[in-house]
Design an enzyme around this catalytic site. Structure first.
Site, PDB file in Angstrom:
ATOM      1  N   ASN A 143      16.153  34.386  74.764  1.00 33.27           N
ATOM      2  CA  ASN A 143      16.912  33.786  73.659  1.00 33.27           C
ATOM      3  C   ASN A 143      16.548  32.300  73.592  1.00 33.27           C
ATOM      4  O   ASN A 143      17.004  31.510  74.411  1.00 33.27           O
ATOM      5  CB  ASN A 143      18.415  33.968  73.932  1.00 33.27           C
ATOM      6  CG  ASN A 143      19.284  33.234  72.937  1.00 33.27           C
ATOM      7  OD1 ASN A 143      18.805  32.779  71.888  1.00 33.27           O
ATOM      8  ND2 ASN A 143      20.561  33.115  73.245  1.00 33.27           N
ATOM      9  N   LYS A 161      17.365  30.180  71.365  1.00 33.10           N
ATOM     10  CA  LYS A 161      18.383  29.336  70.704  1.00 33.10           C
ATOM     11  C   LYS A 161      17.681  28.413  69.695  1.00 33.10           C
ATOM     12  O   LYS A 161      16.695  28.817  69.099  1.00 33.10           O
ATOM     13  CB  LYS A 161      19.179  28.564  71.755  1.00 33.10           C
ATOM     14  CG  LYS A 161      19.649  29.486  72.893  1.00 33.10           C
ATOM     15  CD  LYS A 161      20.611  28.867  73.838  1.00 33.10           C
ATOM     16  CE  LYS A 161      21.018  29.895  74.874  1.00 33.10           C
ATOM     17  NZ  LYS A 161      22.090  29.461  75.728  1.00 33.10           N
ATOM     18  N   HIS A 196      26.847  35.924  70.169  1.00 32.27           N
ATOM     19  CA  HIS A 196      26.601  35.035  71.315  1.00 32.27           C
ATOM     20  C   HIS A 196      27.763  34.040  71.385  1.00 32.27           C
ATOM     21  O   HIS A 196      28.303  33.631  70.347  1.00 32.27           O
ATOM     22  CB  HIS A 196      25.267  34.309  71.116  1.00 32.27           C
ATOM     23  CG  HIS A 196      24.858  33.551  72.340  1.00 32.27           C
ATOM     24  ND1 HIS A 196      25.400  32.326  72.655  1.00 32.27           N
ATOM     25  CD2 HIS A 196      23.985  33.845  73.330  1.00 32.27           C
ATOM     26  CE1 HIS A 196      24.869  31.903  73.801  1.00 32.27           C
ATOM     27  NE2 HIS A 196      24.006  32.818  74.225  1.00 32.27           N
ATOM     28  N   GLU A 221      27.834  31.004  71.811  1.00 29.72           N
ATOM     29  CA  GLU A 221      27.618  29.771  71.037  1.00 29.72           C
ATOM     30  C   GLU A 221      27.938  29.984  69.559  1.00 29.72           C
ATOM     31  O   GLU A 221      28.399  29.080  68.878  1.00 29.72           O
ATOM     32  CB  GLU A 221      26.176  29.274  71.253  1.00 29.72           C
ATOM     33  CG  GLU A 221      26.027  28.666  72.647  1.00 29.72           C
ATOM     34  CD  GLU A 221      24.649  28.793  73.265  1.00 29.72           C
ATOM     35  OE1 GLU A 221      23.677  29.094  72.541  1.00 29.72           O
ATOM     36  OE2 GLU A 221      24.552  28.609  74.489  1.00 29.72           O
ATOM     37  N   GLU A 268      27.695  37.898  79.209  1.00 27.78           N
ATOM     38  CA  GLU A 268      27.338  36.506  79.444  1.00 27.78           C
ATOM     39  C   GLU A 268      28.601  35.685  79.687  1.00 27.78           C
ATOM     40  O   GLU A 268      29.261  35.253  78.721  1.00 27.78           O
ATOM     41  CB  GLU A 268      26.598  35.940  78.227  1.00 27.78           C
ATOM     42  CG  GLU A 268      25.288  36.640  77.945  1.00 27.78           C
ATOM     43  CD  GLU A 268      24.315  35.708  77.218  1.00 27.78           C
ATOM     44  OE1 GLU A 268      23.222  35.506  77.733  1.00 27.78           O
ATOM     45  OE2 GLU A 268      24.681  35.182  76.164  1.00 27.78           O
ATOM     46  N   GLY A 307      23.646  28.194  80.490  1.00 28.99           N
ATOM     47  CA  GLY A 307      23.035  26.867  80.410  1.00 28.99           C
ATOM     48  C   GLY A 307      23.607  25.865  81.401  1.00 28.99           C
ATOM     49  O   GLY A 307      23.361  24.669  81.291  1.00 28.99           O
ATOM     50  N   SER A 356      22.114  31.607  83.081  1.00 27.73           N
ATOM     51  CA  SER A 356      21.340  30.919  84.111  1.00 27.73           C
ATOM     52  C   SER A 356      20.466  31.850  84.952  1.00 27.73           C
ATOM     53  O   SER A 356      20.281  31.639  86.148  1.00 27.73           O
ATOM     54  CB  SER A 356      22.259  30.088  85.004  1.00 27.73           C
ATOM     55  OG  SER A 356      22.947  29.110  84.233  1.00 27.73           O
TER      56      SER A 356
HETATM   57  P1  PGA Z   1      20.748  30.428  79.868  1.00 26.19           P
HETATM   58  O1  PGA Z   1      21.261  31.064  78.495  1.00 26.19           O
HETATM   59  O2  PGA Z   1      19.809  31.415  80.510  1.00 26.19           O
HETATM   60  O3  PGA Z   1      20.050  29.153  79.464  1.00 26.19           O
HETATM   61  O4  PGA Z   1      21.952  30.192  80.717  1.00 26.19           O
HETATM   62  C1  PGA Z   1      21.533  32.431  78.381  1.00 26.19           C
HETATM   63  C2  PGA Z   1      22.014  32.765  76.992  1.00 26.19           C
HETATM   64  O5  PGA Z   1      22.793  31.993  76.423  1.00 26.19           O
HETATM   65  O6  PGA Z   1      21.641  33.815  76.416  1.00 26.19           O
END
Ligand code: PGA
Length: 245
Positions: free
Chosen positions: A9, A11, A93, A95, A160, A166, A205
Site C-alpha cells: 500500500n 498511500k 483503511h 486513514e 491493521e 506507520g 509496520s
Molecule cells: P505500514 O502501513 O506498513 O507503513 O505500517 C501499513 C498500512 O497502513 O497498510
C-alpha cells in the site's frame, strides 16, 4: 487452500520512477507461489498495469466510490479502476476512516460496488490504541466485520491495528493470533464454508525483519505493507518470507 498475498500500500507516496524501479527489480525475482500486489496512487495505476503485464505482479487501488458514475468530483469508480488495470482495491483503511470520515456502511457499499465491477476488495479493520487499552478490541473488530464486509465472501480482510500503522510498533504475535482467530470465527459464522476461503492479512509496520514470524501465526495469510513496499530491497524479502511459509 487460501492463496497467500503480499500487498503493498503506497498511500500518497511514490512516483513514476519509484514504480519503474520497483517493478523492474521485482520482475527479475523468480516467480513466487504467493500473490503479490502493488497499490500505487490512482495516477500511476495505468502505468503500473502496463509495467507488470505478463508478470506475476498484480495492481490494486487504494479506494473507490460506491457509485458506478455520476457527479462526484474527485472520486473514482470501481469500473474506472478496472479499466485502468486494477484487480484489487483496498477499502476502509483506517486513514480513510479517519481522514475522510468513512463509516462501516460506506465501506460496505464500496465493497459491494468493487465486487460488482469485478475487483477483489481488501477490507481493512482494526482498533485504536484507546480501544485496545479499554479491552474493546474483539468487539470493535466484530462490529467492523458486521458493518463493513460485503454480502459475498469474494473479499480479503486485513487486520491493521491503528496504533501499529506507520509507527514502527508491531502487534505482538499473541495479539495478532488472537484477532485473526476471532476474525476467522466471525467469517465462518457469517459465510459458512466460504468464510474459510477468505484470506486474512496482517498490516502495521511489517518489514523484512519481522515478516517471517508474523507469517508463522495461524490464520495469517499474508500482509498489507505500507512503508516497506516502496523499495524492492524492503519488499522483496517480505515476499520471500511469505513464499517460504
Ligand atoms: P505500514 O502501513 O506498513 O507503513 O505500517 C501499513 C498500512 O497502513 O497498510
Amino acid at each position: 487452500m487460501r492463496r497467500k498475498l503480499a500487498a503493498g500500500n503506497w498511500k500518497m507516496n511514490g512516483t513514476g520512477d519509484t514504480l519503474a524501479e520497483l517493478t523492474a527489480l521485482l520482475k527479475a525475482q523468480p516467480d513466487p507461489a504467493c500473490d503479490v500486489l502493488i497499490c500505487p496512487p490512482a495516477t500511476l495505476l495505468n502505468r503500473a498495469a502496463n509495467a507488470v503485464r505478463g508478470s506475476y505482479l498484480k495492481i490494486g487501488a487504494q479506494d473507490c466510490h460506491a457509485a458506478a458514475s455520476g457527479a462526484h468530483t474527485g472520486d473514482i469508480s470501481a469500473e474506472m479502476l478496472v479499466e485502468s488495470g486494477a484487480s484489487h482495491v483496498i477499502l476502509g483503511h483506517s486513514e480513510r476512516r479517519t481522514d475522510h470520515g468513512e463509516a462501516d456502511a460506506q465501506v460496505r457499499a464500496k465493497a459491494e460496488a468493487a465486487i460488482k465491477a469485478g475487483l477483489t476488495p481488501i477490507v481493512c479493520v482494526g482498533e485504536t490504541l484507546a480501544q485496545r487499552e479499554a479491552g474493546q478490541t474483539l468487539d470493535v473488530i466484530a462490529k467492523q466485520h458486521a458493518g463493513s464486509l460485503p454480502d459475498s465472501a469474494t473479499c480479503i480482510v486485513a487486520y491493521e491495528p491503528v496504533w501499529a500503522i506507520g509507527t514502527g510498533k508491531v502487534a505482538t504475535l499473541d495479539q495478532i493470533g488472537e484477532v485473526h482467530a476471532h476474525m476467522r470465527r466471525l467469517l465462518a459464522d457469517r459465510y459458512g464454508d466460504a468464510g474459510n476461503a477468505i484470506p486474512l492479512l496482517y498490516g502495521g509496520s511489517v518489514k523484512a525483519s519481522n515478516a517471517a514470524e508474523i507469517f508463522g501465526v495461524p490464520e495469517v495469510d499474508g500482509a498489507l505493507v505500507g512503508g516497506a513496499s516502496l523499495k524492492a530491497e524492503d519488499f522483496a524479502p517480505i515476499i520471500s518470507a511469505l513464499d517460504r511459509t
